[in-house]
Design a protein around this motif. Structure first.
Motif, short mmCIF file in Angstrom:
data_model
loop_
_atom_site.label_atom_id
_atom_site.label_comp_id
_atom_site.label_asym_id
_atom_site.label_seq_id
_atom_site.Cartn_x
_atom_site.Cartn_y
_atom_site.Cartn_z
N SER A 153 0.76 -1.30 0.00
CA SER A 153 -0.08 -0.06 0.16
C SER A 153 0.98 1.20 0.01
O SER A 153 0.70 2.46 -0.85
CB SER A 153 -0.81 0.04 1.24
N ILE A 154 1.99 1.13 1.01
CA ILE A 154 2.76 2.26 0.69
C ILE A 154 3.71 2.61 -0.64
O ILE A 154 3.86 3.93 -0.73
CB ILE A 154 3.82 2.04 1.97
N SER A 155 3.86 1.43 -1.03
CA SER A 155 4.48 1.57 -2.65
C SER A 155 3.41 2.03 -3.48
O SER A 155 4.03 2.73 -4.44
CB SER A 155 4.93 0.20 -2.82
N LEU A 156 2.15 2.23 -3.26
CA LEU A 156 1.30 2.37 -4.24
C LEU A 156 0.85 4.02 -3.87
O LEU A 156 0.03 4.48 -4.47
CB LEU A 156 0.11 1.62 -4.29
N GLY A 157 1.48 4.48 -2.90
CA GLY A 157 1.19 5.73 -2.35
C GLY A 157 -0.35 5.98 -1.57
O GLY A 157 -0.96 7.00 -1.55
N GLU A 158 -0.67 4.52 -1.07
CA GLU A 158 -1.82 4.67 -0.14
C GLU A 158 -1.44 4.57 1.35
O GLU A 158 -0.36 4.18 1.53
CB GLU A 158 -2.77 3.50 -0.71
N SER A 159 -2.49 4.64 2.00
CA SER A 159 -2.27 4.30 3.49
C SER A 159 -2.04 2.97 3.76
O SER A 159 -2.43 2.15 3.12
CB SER A 159 -3.61 4.97 4.19
N PRO A 160 -1.08 2.61 4.71
CA PRO A 160 -0.66 1.53 5.13
C PRO A 160 -1.84 0.50 5.79
O PRO A 160 -2.07 -0.68 5.79
CB PRO A 160 0.57 1.35 5.87
#
Length: 416
Positions: free
Chosen positions: A58-65
């Motif tokens: 999720s972090i790699s996709l720019g989203e919240s973990p």
């Protein structure tokens, strides 16, 4: 003295078990709470592991973990509400939903193939009101309900080949065909397992059951042979690597190898919750089909044994509910749900540990997926409803004993 000390824990355990069972010949209180407790425990472990396994991606996709975990929690809340509502309904009332339910299932499965979206090669999802719905997950429960309804009405006719197979087997194969149309072999195998379990608990003669099992096995093999991707996964599982599987540099054993490495590196106690190294994009779909590998890496052998123990408790408790059913309809329905949940769990864990080729089956209650979680919880709700029915005689007996004691006490006071 030593013998008395050794017998004391055994007597204590038996006393605790009797209290949990409750009075009465059936003692269904234990079954109800064991099913409910193991289900909620597995779901809690699942949400925790989804948070851990999906945070890096999720972090790699720019989203919240917390994105995937929050979604899983929301669907879990919906599923728990549905489970509790169904557990308060008389299961026999659900018969009226059998035919409309299977009709809606066929329509949705057809719409998935026409307007659904494809993810990782499988076309299983359809967007409904901003949410992605996977009808094939609900098809398992609705097919079990429909089969139980039909087989209960034909209970006296199942000795005949025609009545034993029609319309149950054609309908089951139709649902499986719509799912395999979307290239999802794992869900197709689970649906075939549901059909086989329905026939088994429906009391189909052994010769007919064996013929149906052989035909379903041939069909499953045919589904695998017709797909080069599936065949390469089977070749990899068998330790072979033919030239056809070496095109485009594909590595069909990559997921299994990294999954096994995660399990092996976990050791006895694991590397610690949230400390998995394999979830850093080494294991594809770490929070879905291969979440058991991340669980083993972070929580170790004891963590995996805990999950196995919870599924074992659930299996024993549901089996006790199934064997106590006097009517065919609830026995077929509960037995099929038991085979579906536990069979799918066994397939997933066997796949992750390399005992079976990778076929893409999620781990019930633990893998990420809202549709799967809600459908599994609703299935548990059906079993809880049957367990609640068994608790009523025990409650009535307790009430009667209490009333009798009160009457005796009143008489003693009056005489004194």
């Amino acid at each position: 003295m030593a013998t008395a000390q050794q017998e004391r824990p055994a007597k204590t355990a038996q006393s605790l078990w009797r209290r949990l069972e409750g009075p009465g010949p059936l003692g269904a209180g234990a079954g109800y709470y064991l099913i409910l407790g193991s289900t909620l425990a597995l779901m809690a472990i699942g949400i925790m592991m989804v948070l851990s396994a999906s945070s890096v991606e999720s972090i790699s996709l720019g989203e919240s973990p917390y994105t995937a975990a929050l979604k899983q929690t929301a669907f879990g809340a919906v599923g728990v509400v549905g489970m509790l509502i169904i557990s308060r309904i008389n299961v026999r009332w659900l018969k009226r939903l059998a035919w409309p339910g299977i009709g809606v299932t066929l329509v949705l499965l057809l719409l998935v193939q026409l307007i659904g979206k494809r993810v990782l090669g499988n076309r299983n999802w359809i967007d409904v009101a901003g949410f992605s719905l996977q009808p094939s997950e609900f098809a398992k429960l609705l097919l079990a309900l429909w089969m139980a309804t039909v087989l209960s009405k034909k209970a006296n006719l199942t000795h005949s080949w025609l009545h034993a197979l029609v319309p149950v087997v054609p309908m089951g194969l139709a649902v499986a065909a719509l799912v395999i149309w979307g290239h999802d072999l794992g869900t197709t195998l689970v649906i075939l397992l549901v059909v086989a379990a329905g026939l088994f608990f429906g009391g189909i003669p052994t010769r007919i059951f064996l013929v149906c099992g052989a035909l379903m096995t041939v069909g499953a093999i045919g589904f695998a042979v017709t797909s080069p991707n599936r065949m390469c996964r089977i070749y990899e599982w068998l330790g072979q690597n033919p030239p056809v599987c070496q095109q485009d540099g594909a590595d069909f054993g990559y997921q299994v190898q990294n999954g096994l490495q995660g399990l092996a590196s976990g050791g006895w106690l694991g590397v610690g919750l949230g400390q998995s190294r394999q979830k850093y994009n080494w294991i594809p779909e770490a929070h879905n089909d291969f979440i058991f590998s991340v669980l083993g890496e972070e929580l170790g052998l004891f963590g995996t044994l805990l999950v196995l123990a919870l599924f074992a408790v659930m299996a024993v408790a549901i089996f006790r509910v199934v064997v106590r059913q006097q009517e065919l309809f609830p026995r077929v329905l509960a037995g099929t749900i038991m085979a579906w949940l536990l069979g799918q769990a066994a397939l997933n864990m066997a796949m992750v540990t390399g005992l079976l080729p990778v076929i893409g089956v999620p781990l019930p209650f633990i893998s990420s997926g809202g549709s799967a979680l809600v459908s599994c919880l609703c299935g548990i709700g059906v079993v809880l409803s049957l367990a609640r029915e068994e608790m009523r005689p025990a409650r009535a007996a307790r009430t009667k004993r209490t009333a009798t004691k009160a009457q005796k006490a009143t008489k003693r006071k009056a005489t004194t």
